[in-house]
Write a protein that holds these residues in place. Structure first.
Motif, PDB file in Angstrom:
ATOM      1  N   LEU A   1       0.823  -1.204   0.000  1.00 14.94           N
ATOM      2  CA  LEU A   1       0.000   0.000   0.000  1.00 14.94           C
ATOM      3  C   LEU A   1       0.858   1.255   0.000  1.00 14.94           C
TER       4      LEU A   1
ATOM      5  N   SER B   1       0.359   4.462   4.998  1.00 15.81           N
ATOM      6  CA  SER B   1      -0.733   3.504   4.804  1.00 15.81           C
ATOM      7  C   SER B   1      -1.971   3.936   5.575  1.00 15.81           C
ATOM      8  N   GLU B   2      -1.770   4.408   6.787  1.00 14.37           N
ATOM      9  CA  GLU B   2      -2.897   4.884   7.595  1.00 14.37           C
ATOM     10  C   GLU B   2      -3.518   6.133   6.972  1.00 14.37           C
TER      11      GLU B   2
ATOM     12  N   THR C   1      -5.659   5.070   4.025  1.00 14.42           N
ATOM     13  CA  THR C   1      -6.896   4.441   4.476  1.00 14.42           C
ATOM     14  C   THR C   1      -7.860   5.480   5.037  1.00 14.42           C
TER      15      THR C   1
ATOM     16  N   THR D   1     -12.006   1.576  -3.034  1.00 17.00           N
ATOM     17  CA  THR D   1     -10.583   1.313  -3.251  1.00 17.00           C
ATOM     18  C   THR D   1     -10.374  -0.165  -3.517  1.00 17.00           C
TER      19      THR D   1
ATOM     20  N   SER E   1      -9.596  -3.925  -0.080  1.00 16.04           N
ATOM     21  CA  SER E   1      -9.624  -2.471   0.074  1.00 16.04           C
ATOM     22  C   SER E   1      -8.353  -1.957   0.716  1.00 16.04           C
ATOM     23  N   PHE E   2      -8.245  -0.621   0.825  1.00 13.65           N
ATOM     24  CA  PHE E   2      -7.114  -0.032   1.532  1.00 13.65           C
ATOM     25  C   PHE E   2      -7.078  -0.512   2.983  1.00 13.65           C
ATOM     26  N   ALA E   3      -8.249  -0.659   3.603  1.00 14.89           N
ATOM     27  CA  ALA E   3      -8.295  -1.133   4.990  1.00 14.89           C
ATOM     28  C   ALA E   3      -7.715  -2.545   5.097  1.00 14.89           C
ATOM     29  N   ASP E   4      -8.033  -3.408   4.130  1.00  9.45           N
ATOM     30  CA  ASP E   4      -7.466  -4.766   4.116  1.00  9.45           C
ATOM     31  C   ASP E   4      -5.949  -4.717   3.954  1.00  9.45           C
TER      32      ASP E   4
ATOM     33  N   LEU F   1      -3.970  -2.243   4.726  1.00  6.34           N
ATOM     34  CA  LEU F   1      -3.373  -1.690   5.938  1.00  6.34           C
ATOM     35  C   LEU F   1      -3.154  -2.794   6.976  1.00  6.34           C
TER      36      LEU F   1
END
Length: 371
Positions: A107, A114-115, A118, A128, A345-348, A350
């Motif tokens: 990411l 990364s945070e 997200t 995303t 997603s970005f959360a995944d 992260l």
């Protein structure tokens, strides 16, 4: 009936940029997508590079400035296929401009970036997707289904590795992968794939104990200068999953003889599953039971396995890497359309980066560390 068009700005024209361009074109012809993806502009480090790449890929417009591409009001999605260092600024700018974003892994180069990415995704509300290509293999979908359905019982252990040999020789030159600011090192570059695989199949990793190893402390650069290497050539970690399973993870780019050795074995109370990306159209399944001939069964990918059938009507004929990328693009387009999607997603992503960061901290500090 004509489908709505998803206009895409592709940023980057190297190996991964080309893979994205080919996959967008293939996905539009392979699947019945809710939106018709069209890469309408390609941006790269300068206009000359972008123009040549756009011409070779059949993309109508080129730009030497990714900011210009993002500012284009006609663009719906930005696909980020640049060096890792540029992922965060491009993705955040695209999200703030109201675009969906499809970004390559890792990411970003730091946890803070990364945070931030997200958080920008959450604030924008835009979809995303992240390019963990190997998760989109129909055989991996089958493995996940078998685990979820209890076919191998309660998962007790996961043993996974991503092994390649492109840096195995001491003569392999110093390159961007050796630079910490590029999220360099085997852990960042290829370790993210096996971490993502472990969490995709087994669940969240709750704690880690890791070690990083640099086999070659110096490498010679293109100008013939010896450069200090401060990133890892190999990562090894013991992990504990939140569901109680244990495991080991390894990432190495000095594994002589291995070309794409992304492999794992999942052990359960009723059986096991085995896989290697070097034979990624096969899955090994063992179900416990009596009998002197009891052992692993080889399952060959076929049209009954998810998206395989969109490429070939017969089992055992095999699909390839670019087909996996095409399936990945399908998920990204579905996410952009606001539909339920297999896209990570970005959360995944992260969550993957947090595990990698915990392994680094464990190596520095010793002992077990939580992501």
């Amino acid at each position: 009936m004509t489908r709505p068009v998803l206009n895409i700005a592709l940023i980057g024209s190297g190996f991964m940029g080309r893979a994205h361009a080919l996959a967008f074109a293939a996905a539009d012809r392979t699947f019945d997508l809710p939106l018709s993806p069209r890469v309408t502009v390609l941006a790269d480090r300068d206009l000359s590079t972008a123009t040549a790449a756009a011409a070779s890929l059949g993309i109508p417009n080129a730009s030497g400035d990714w900011r210009e591409a993002i500012a284009d009001a006609s663009i719906d999605m930005v696909a980020v296929a640049t060096p890792n260092l540029l992922h965060a600024p491009i993705a955040i700018a695209a999200l703030e401009a109201g675009k969906a974003v499809y970004c390559e892994k890792p990411l970003a180069t730091t946890i803070a970036e990364s945070e931030a990415m997200t958080a920008a995704a959450a604030a924008s509300g835009r979809p995303t997707a992240v390019g963990f290509t190997y998760l989109y293999n129909p055989m991996i979908a089958l493995a996940r289904e078998l685990v979820a359905d209890g076919e191998i019982g309660e998962v007790t252990a996961f043993r996974g590795i991503h092994a390649e040999d492109f840096m195995a020789s001491a003569d392999a030159p110093f390159n961007w992968r050796c630079e910490p600011e590029q999220a360099g090192g085997a852990l960042a570059d290829i370790g993210s794939h096996i971490i993502a695989m472990a969490q995709h199949l087994v669940g969240d990793i709750a704690s880690v104990s890791g070690r990083l190893h640099t086999a070659y402390p110096t490498r010679r650069d293109a100008e013939g200068n010896d450069r200090a290497v401060t990133v890892d050539d190999q990562m090894d970690a013991v992990v504990a999953f939140a569901n109680g399973a244990t495991g080991t993870l390894a990432a190495s780019w000095i594994a002589s003889g291995r070309k794409m050795g992304l492999a794992f074995e999942i052990s359960g109370t009723k059986g096991s599953i085995g896989f290697t990306q070097e034979q990624f159209n096969e899955l090994k399944l063992f179900r416990s039971g009596p009998g002197r001939t009891n052992g692993f069964t080889t399952i060959c990918a076929g049209p009954e396995h998810g998206d395989y059938g969109a490429f070939c009507p017969a089992s055992g004929h095999q699909i390839g890497y670019n087909d996996l990328k095409t399936i990945e693009v399908k998920a990204a387009v579905e996410a952009a359309a606001g539909l339920s999607s297999a896209a990570k997603s970005f959360a995944d992503a992260l969550a993957v980066e947090k595990v990698a960061d915990a392994i680094r901290r464990s190596h520095r500090e010793g002992g077990w560390t939580k992501p």
